[in-house]
Design an enzyme around this catalytic site. Structure first.
Site, mmCIF file in Angstrom:
data_model
loop_
_atom_site.group_PDB
_atom_site.id
_atom_site.type_symbol
_atom_site.label_atom_id
_atom_site.label_comp_id
_atom_site.label_asym_id
_atom_site.label_seq_id
_atom_site.Cartn_x
_atom_site.Cartn_y
_atom_site.Cartn_z
ATOM 1 N N THR A 132 65.798 64.584 33.060
ATOM 2 C CA THR A 132 66.904 64.041 33.857
ATOM 3 C C THR A 132 66.502 62.798 34.652
ATOM 4 O OG1 THR A 132 68.278 64.595 35.781
ATOM 5 C CG2 THR A 132 66.198 65.739 35.624
ATOM 6 N N ASP A 133 67.491 61.980 34.994
ATOM 7 C CA ASP A 133 67.206 60.827 35.858
ATOM 8 C C ASP A 133 66.889 61.250 37.294
ATOM 9 O OD1 ASP A 133 69.774 61.613 36.632
ATOM 10 O OD2 ASP A 133 70.741 59.696 36.192
ATOM 11 N N GLU A 134 67.199 62.521 37.632
ATOM 12 C CA GLU A 134 66.991 62.961 39.026
ATOM 13 C C GLU A 134 65.523 62.957 39.423
ATOM 14 O OE1 GLU A 134 69.311 66.106 40.545
ATOM 15 O OE2 GLU A 134 71.046 65.585 39.328
ATOM 16 N N TYR A 158 65.600 71.424 42.146
ATOM 17 C CA TYR A 158 65.846 71.235 40.703
ATOM 18 C C TYR A 158 65.078 70.028 40.178
ATOM 19 C CZ TYR A 158 68.192 69.295 36.587
ATOM 20 O OH TYR A 158 68.439 68.726 35.360
ATOM 21 N N LYS A 162 62.020 69.812 37.406
ATOM 22 C CA LYS A 162 62.072 69.025 36.163
ATOM 23 C C LYS A 162 60.932 68.000 36.128
ATOM 24 C CE LYS A 162 64.744 69.063 33.246
ATOM 25 N NZ LYS A 162 64.855 69.873 31.989
HETATM 26 P P1 NAD Z 1 73.067 74.491 31.102
HETATM 27 O O1 NAD Z 1 72.752 75.134 32.415
HETATM 28 O O2 NAD Z 1 74.487 74.336 30.684
HETATM 29 O O3 NAD Z 1 72.329 75.298 29.924
HETATM 30 C C1 NAD Z 1 71.025 75.764 30.031
HETATM 31 C C2 NAD Z 1 70.793 76.769 28.903
HETATM 32 O O4 NAD Z 1 69.413 77.199 28.976
HETATM 33 C C3 NAD Z 1 71.649 78.029 28.992
HETATM 34 O O5 NAD Z 1 72.161 78.347 27.725
HETATM 35 C C4 NAD Z 1 70.679 79.100 29.467
HETATM 36 O O6 NAD Z 1 71.008 80.401 29.012
HETATM 37 C C5 NAD Z 1 69.380 78.612 28.852
HETATM 38 N N1 NAD Z 1 68.185 79.099 29.571
HETATM 39 C C6 NAD Z 1 67.977 79.062 30.917
HETATM 40 N N2 NAD Z 1 66.785 79.612 31.207
HETATM 41 C C7 NAD Z 1 66.217 79.962 30.015
HETATM 42 C C8 NAD Z 1 64.982 80.565 29.659
HETATM 43 N N3 NAD Z 1 64.081 80.915 30.593
HETATM 44 N N4 NAD Z 1 64.727 80.796 28.353
HETATM 45 C C9 NAD Z 1 65.642 80.477 27.411
HETATM 46 N N5 NAD Z 1 66.830 79.907 27.692
HETATM 47 C C10 NAD Z 1 67.118 79.654 28.980
HETATM 48 O O7 NAD Z 1 72.307 73.103 31.133
HETATM 49 P P2 NAD Z 1 72.716 71.696 30.487
HETATM 50 O O8 NAD Z 1 73.562 70.963 31.444
HETATM 51 O O9 NAD Z 1 73.172 71.910 29.101
HETATM 52 O O10 NAD Z 1 71.278 70.968 30.486
HETATM 53 C C11 NAD Z 1 70.386 71.154 29.411
HETATM 54 C C12 NAD Z 1 69.108 70.383 29.688
HETATM 55 O O11 NAD Z 1 69.392 69.010 29.843
HETATM 56 C C13 NAD Z 1 68.400 70.815 30.966
HETATM 57 O O12 NAD Z 1 67.021 70.782 30.714
HETATM 58 C C14 NAD Z 1 68.784 69.758 31.976
HETATM 59 O O13 NAD Z 1 67.776 69.604 32.955
HETATM 60 C C15 NAD Z 1 68.890 68.540 31.087
HETATM 61 N N6 NAD Z 1 69.824 67.502 31.554
HETATM 62 C C16 NAD Z 1 71.115 67.832 31.868
HETATM 63 C C17 NAD Z 1 72.003 66.830 32.256
HETATM 64 C C18 NAD Z 1 73.443 67.137 32.600
HETATM 65 O O14 NAD Z 1 74.157 66.257 33.105
HETATM 66 N N7 NAD Z 1 73.949 68.341 32.338
HETATM 67 C C19 NAD Z 1 71.559 65.498 32.344
HETATM 68 C C20 NAD Z 1 70.216 65.207 32.038
HETATM 69 C C21 NAD Z 1 69.362 66.230 31.630
HETATM 70 O O1 DAU Z 2 71.745 63.199 36.783
HETATM 71 C C1 DAU Z 2 71.556 64.208 35.828
HETATM 72 C C2 DAU Z 2 71.876 65.543 36.442
HETATM 73 O O2 DAU Z 2 73.281 65.595 36.579
HETATM 74 C C3 DAU Z 2 71.372 66.722 35.628
HETATM 75 O O3 DAU Z 2 69.972 66.688 35.588
HETATM 76 C C4 DAU Z 2 71.839 68.047 36.240
HETATM 77 O O4 DAU Z 2 71.431 69.126 35.408
HETATM 78 C C5 DAU Z 2 73.338 68.005 36.341
HETATM 79 O O5 DAU Z 2 73.798 69.180 36.986
HETATM 80 C C6 DAU Z 2 73.798 66.780 37.131
HETATM 81 O O6 DAU Z 2 73.386 66.883 38.530
HETATM 82 P P1 DAU Z 2 74.360 66.421 39.714
HETATM 83 O O7 DAU Z 2 73.955 67.096 40.958
HETATM 84 O O8 DAU Z 2 74.489 64.933 39.737
HETATM 85 O O9 DAU Z 2 75.730 67.014 39.116
HETATM 86 P P2 DAU Z 2 76.952 67.770 39.825
HETATM 87 O O10 DAU Z 2 78.040 67.857 38.810
HETATM 88 O O11 DAU Z 2 76.532 69.026 40.502
HETATM 89 O O12 DAU Z 2 77.399 66.737 40.950
HETATM 90 C C7 DAU Z 2 77.799 65.409 40.620
HETATM 91 C C8 DAU Z 2 78.104 64.692 41.923
HETATM 92 O O13 DAU Z 2 79.283 65.274 42.507
HETATM 93 C C9 DAU Z 2 77.021 64.841 42.986
HETATM 94 O O14 DAU Z 2 76.935 63.636 43.742
HETATM 95 C C10 DAU Z 2 77.518 65.968 43.887
HETATM 96 C C11 DAU Z 2 79.027 65.808 43.804
HETATM 97 N N1 DAU Z 2 79.807 67.064 43.924
HETATM 98 C C12 DAU Z 2 79.482 68.117 43.121
HETATM 99 C C13 DAU Z 2 80.166 69.301 43.203
HETATM 100 C C14 DAU Z 2 79.790 70.482 42.328
HETATM 101 C C15 DAU Z 2 80.864 67.142 44.822
HETATM 102 O O15 DAU Z 2 81.183 66.170 45.528
HETATM 103 N N2 DAU Z 2 81.558 68.311 44.876
HETATM 104 C C16 DAU Z 2 81.250 69.407 44.144
HETATM 105 O O16 DAU Z 2 81.913 70.467 44.301
#
Ligand code: NAD
Ligand code: DAU
Length: 355
Positions: A132-134, A158, A162
């Site tokens: 992630t970019d975080e 988180y 990562k």
């Molecule tokens: P998600 O939470 O929707 O899915 C995570 C999946 O991993 C689930 O199916 C869960 O059951 C499985 N899991 C969790 N713990 C596990 C374990 N110990 N063993 C096996 N499986 C396990 O997450 P997502 O949003 O699809 O993100 C997927 C990946 O991409 C993550 O690594 C996250 O850090 C990364 N990522 C997400 C975003 C985003 O915006 N969602 C952006 C950048 C990177």
């Molecule tokens: O940047 C990549 C990341 O993006 C991934 O690594 C994470 O897995 C993914 O969850 C996401 O993280 P964020 O914290 O950016 O996503 P989230 O959807 O939780 O929040 C997006 C923005 O919106 C953040 O600035 C917080 C804000 N927010 C979020 C929620 C849930 C609100 O203002 N209200 C809310 O209720």
């Protein structure tokens, strides 16, 4: 054959659909089905001989070794993780357990398998770690976006977990020669995203007539990428990426949270107007800010564009319209995932924020 971990989650299930529709390869999904894992996301593939599912923790070295020995995948894409920043603030332990310890154990299993392969299979093998970019921390307004060389400065549990996993993956390349790739992507949105994250949460709550919670002043900036574009980027990195390299993935689509929520409200006003004729914008509610809330993320994707020729297909507008349509058309999926455990989370997290 490729092995995808976390394939029952949001990006994982999109990636499996993407892979099975763009290649002829078999896909193995290893997922332990936490609250975020949902096999309904993959219901269309049940019975398809090109799709194999194992319910297992990525930290179960024995189970992973057995799967690797039996199927000999050419690549692993590691998506399994705890992914929600707010949950990591309430309770970081699971984040360390899966994202750090789990990734280390997965690396141990993969390295033990890889070391026993013949030279040509070793050369072709890839371990792609999806991050992630975080990990880069927060950008000041006007600062250049994150590059692959930006120093790590994670701010939430988180992000810290990562970052630790990225370092472990890198170390397996430098120390043991494992052919790894790391990608750092911005915020994804699209079908099958669990409605704890901003975009699906807002759509779900808007349609349910509930307040739309915006943390702080709504001025925090995220860089948004449609999930299918992320999937295409991961496929490209696996095909053409150089082992040991890091690739940032993003669409240069920075928006404030208020802009995102207002745009969603306007799209819903068109596609599913409120019965009283008012705008969904009326439901916006500013709530207590997230502790340590990163102000701005932005990705510089020049490297993946120039070196690997990837670029996104969707604009923010087209992606948001597709996403909103998907949630309107898949209300049963939303009803199924917003179960009692989901309600407990909403009560715990937003109860504390109620103004
Ligand atoms: P998600 O939470 O929707 O899915 C995570 C999946 O991993 C689930 O199916 C869960 O059951 C499985 N899991 C969790 N713990 C596990 C374990 N110990 N063993 C096996 N499986 C396990 O997450 P997502 O949003 O699809 O993100 C997927 C990946 O991409 C993550 O690594 C996250 O850090 C990364 N990522 C997400 C975003 C985003 O915006 N969602 C952006 C950048 C990177
Ligand atoms: O940047 C990549 C990341 O993006 C991934 O690594 C994470 O897995 C993914 O969850 C996401 O993280 P964020 O914290 O950016 O996503 P989230 O959807 O939780 O929040 C997006 C923005 O919106 C953040 O600035 C917080 C804000 N927010 C979020 C929620 C849930 C609100 O203002 N209200 C809310 O209720």
């Amino acid at each position: 054959m490729v092995l995808i971990t976390g394939g029952a989650g949001f990006i994982g299930s999109n990636l499996i659909h993407y892979w099975t529709s763009t290649t002829t390869e078999t896909v193995i999904n290893v997922d332990n089905l936490t609250y975020a894992g949902n096999l309904q996301n993959l219901a269309e593939l049940a019975g398809d001989p090109r799709y194999i599912f194992f319910r297992s923790d990525i930290g179960n070295i024995q189970a992973i070794c057995q799967i690797l020995r039996k199927y000999r995948p050419r690549a692993i894409v590691n998506l399994a993780a705890e992914s929600h920043v707010d949950r990591s603030i309430h309770d970081p332990d699971a984040f360390i357990q899966t994202n750090v310890v789990g990734t280390l154990r997965l690396l141990k299993a993969v390295y033990s398998h890889w070391s026993a392969l013949g030279a040509s299979e070793q050369d072709e093998f890839r371990f792609l770690h999806v991050s992630t970019d975080e990990v880069y921390g927060s950008l000041e307004p006007g600062a250049p976006p994150f590059r692959e060389t930006t120093a790590y400065a994670p701010n939430s549990p988180y992000a810290a977990s990562k970052a630790a996993s990225d370092h472990l993956v890198r170390s397996y390349h430098r120390t043991y020669g494992l052919p790894v790739l790391i990608t750092n992507c911005c915020n994804n949105y699209g079908p099958y995203q669990f409605p704890e994250k901003l975009i699906p949460l807002i759509i779900h709550r808007a349609l349910a007539g509930k307040p739309l919670p915006i943390y702080g002043d709504g001025g925090n900036v995220r860089d948004w990428l449609y999930v299918a574009d992320h999937c295409a980027a991961l496929q490209r990195v696996l095909e053409r990426g150089r082992p040991g390299e890091v690739y940032n993935i993003g669409a240069s689509s920075e928006k404030t949270n208020l802009e995102v929520v207002h745009r969603l409200c306007d799209i819903l006003d068109e596609g599913k107007p409120r019965r009283d004729g008012k705008s969904y914008r009326e439901q916006v509610a500013f709530v207590k800010d997230r502790p340590g809330h990163d102000r701005r993320y932005g990705i510089d994707a020049t490297k993946i564009q120039r070196e690997l020729g990837w670029k996104p297909q969707e604009t923010f507008e087209s992606g948001l319209r597709k996403t909103t349509r998907w949630y309107i058309d898949n209300q049963q999926w939303v009803a199924d995932v917003t179960s009692s455990a989901y309600r407990d989370w909403i009560a715990l997290h937003y109860g504390e924020r109620a103004g």
